[in-house]
Scaffold this active site. Structure first.
Site: not given
Ligand code: BES
Ligand code: ZN
Ligand code: MN
Length: 486
Positions: A336, A275, A338, A334, A252, A264, A257
């Protein structure tokens, strides 16, 4: 820091700093025994004691480093010990360190030497490109680490591997620490291309036009809100051949992000420059492969985009058509990573690999589940899980498996598209993996969620400074090095 291996007697080494490991519950090593009071040094892990022998041995300084119980010596203990030694040596500004390789029946000499090299180099890592006015103190690097070993050949081989691994980790850390403004998708894939060029590997890069033309609807969708267009890089190490395993490594590479329209919170958002830690691990591992020339066929694939909110950004409710033909209902922009991985995982299948391993800073949920001390692993192949868990244990990057049962896969089905990209908080790391499982077909596949391990605000290990950790390079290298032996 250059690393060399020599043999001979520790007491006779003419060196600015001789390092001797001391074990808990054992007498102090002979050359140091007369230089301190009994009881001043216990040998517990990472304990340091600096002595000035004044002619008692040939070395000008003697540094004792605690290693815990001899029978429990592990590579990880040595990595941590070597890091604190390297840091102390840099403070002392010695140009050379001579480190006697500790002997233990629990650890072969090659493994021990590899761990020493990794620990010393990883512990000496600094990210200073963006600092002005650095002093000579700030940038001081010990020029040479000499490993003093009875089995010179084994130690030599271990040190060679360890140094290569540490350089791969440093590359991954550099990429992870570089801010988003200096590492947009075009630059991230350029870093992959640079590794390919350096070692004569095949590199293919798809820019936005090629991605659109080929139907990478997920990558395009996530990247469409940014002025920095999305890219995909494919680097091929070795070639497909009878009896040679083919492994696809998918990373990834979200260079920043923001969350997109599902934006966020501001606090802590700056860390989202990391990210792309999965992509960094893949690029770092390719660098290690190039140096070590392992007998294996590896295809590294990086899906890269910047997730931004804008008038052109994708939105909640949008439906994206992926490369596989399957459609994704966007619930939350968010989630994204996946979506990008959906296309790239699907693309990886064309190499008919023996395994696909993806690495991604995918979910906050994995941090809730495992904290900072384990990679989350989800897979459709328990044999692959075992292989990776073992490699992770040996490399000091532990992976812990979570289930990927059918009910989780039900959760990601959409009412109006094939799948949806978010299902709420419960089981968030697993549902993310369940989503990905739709895009790997029948391939043996493992997903490594490194969201909790790719970045650190503390110093969880002595060899891991604050910032990007370069996690994944060691686990992957160990898995690839041992692939055909197991
Ligand atoms: N890049 C983030 C996940 C992340 C969080 C990485 C903290 C490193 C530290 C990912 O893209 C994300 O935002 N995931 C969301 C998914 C949710 C919206 C289903 C999450 O984990 O909150
Ligand atoms: Zn992310
Ligand atoms: Mn995200």
């Amino acid at each position: 820091m250059n690393i060399s291996v020599i043999s001979g007697s520790a007491a006779q080494q003419d060196t600015p700093l001789l390092v001797l490991g001391a074990f808990d519950g054992e007498p102090i090593p002979a050359p140091a025994a007369d230089l301190l009071e009994q009881g001043d040094f216990s040998g517990k892990p990472k304990q340091l004691l600096l002595l000035y022998p004044r002619g008692a041995v040939s070395a000008r300084r003697l540094l004792l480093v605690g290693l815990g119980k001899r029978a429990q010596l592990t590579g990880e203990r040595l990595r941590e010990a070597a890091a604190v030694v390297a840091q102390r040596a840099a403070e002392l500004k010695v140009e050379r360190v001579t480190f006697e390789l500790p002997a233990s029946d629990a650890l072969p000499a090659a493994v021990a030497a590899q761990a020493l090299a990794e620990g010393a180099l990883m512990g000496s890592y600094r990210f200073q490109q963006y600092k002005s006015g650095l002093t000579a103190d700030d940038t001081y690097q010990v020029a040479e680490l000499q490993i003093l070993a009875a089995d010179e050949a084994a130690a030599q081989e271990g040190a060679r591997v360890g140094a290569a691994v540490a350089r791969g980790v440093a590359l991954a850390r550099d990429l992870g620490n570089t801010p988003g403004n200096d590492l947009p998708p075009a630059k991230l894939v350029e870093a992959a291309r640079a590794v390919a060029e350096r070692f004569g590997m095949q590199a293919t890069i798809f820019g936005p036009e090629e991605l659109r033309a080929q139907g990478f609807g997920g990558v395009i969708g996530v990247g469409q809100g940014s002025a920095n267009p999305p890219h995909v890089a494919i680097v091929e190490y070795g070639t497909k051949a009878e009896g040679v395993p083919t492994v696809c490594l998918v990373g990834k590479g979200i260079t920043f992000d923001t969350g997109g329209i599902s934006i966020k919170p501001a606090e802590g958002m700056e860390a989202m420059k990391m990210d792309m830690g999965g992509a960094a691990a893949v690029i770092g591992t390719l660098h290690v492969l190039g140096e070590l020339q392992l007998p294996i066929h590896v295809v590294g694939l990086i899906g890269s985009a910047e997730n931004m909110p804008s008038s052109t950004a994708y939105k909640p409710g949008d439906i994206l058509k992926t490369l596989s033909g399957k459609t994704i209902e966007v619930i939350n922009t968010d989630a994204e990573g996946r979506i990008v991985l959906a296309d790239v995982l699907y693309y990886a299948q064309r190499y008919q690999p023996d395994a696909i391993i993806d690495l991604a800073t995918l979910t906050g949920a994995i941090m809730v589940a495992l904290g900072a001390h384990a990679i989350g692993m989800m897979t459709n192949d328990d044999g692959l899980a075992q292989r990776l868990a073992r490699a992770g244990d040996e490399a000091g990057e532990r992976a812990w498996q979570l289930p990927l049962w059918d009910p989780y896969k039900e959760m990601v089905k959409s009412d109006i598209a094939d799948v949806k990209n978010s299902t709420g908080r419960y089981g968030g790391a697993i549902t993310a993996a369940a989503f990905l499982s739709n895009f790997v077909g029948e391939c043996s596949w493992a997903h490594l969620d490194i969201a909790g391990t790719a970045w650190t605000d503390a110093r969880p290990k002595s060899y891991t400074p604050k910032g990007a950790t370069g996690v994944g390079v060691r686990l992957l290298t160990q898995a690839l090095r041992t692939w055909t032996e197991r």
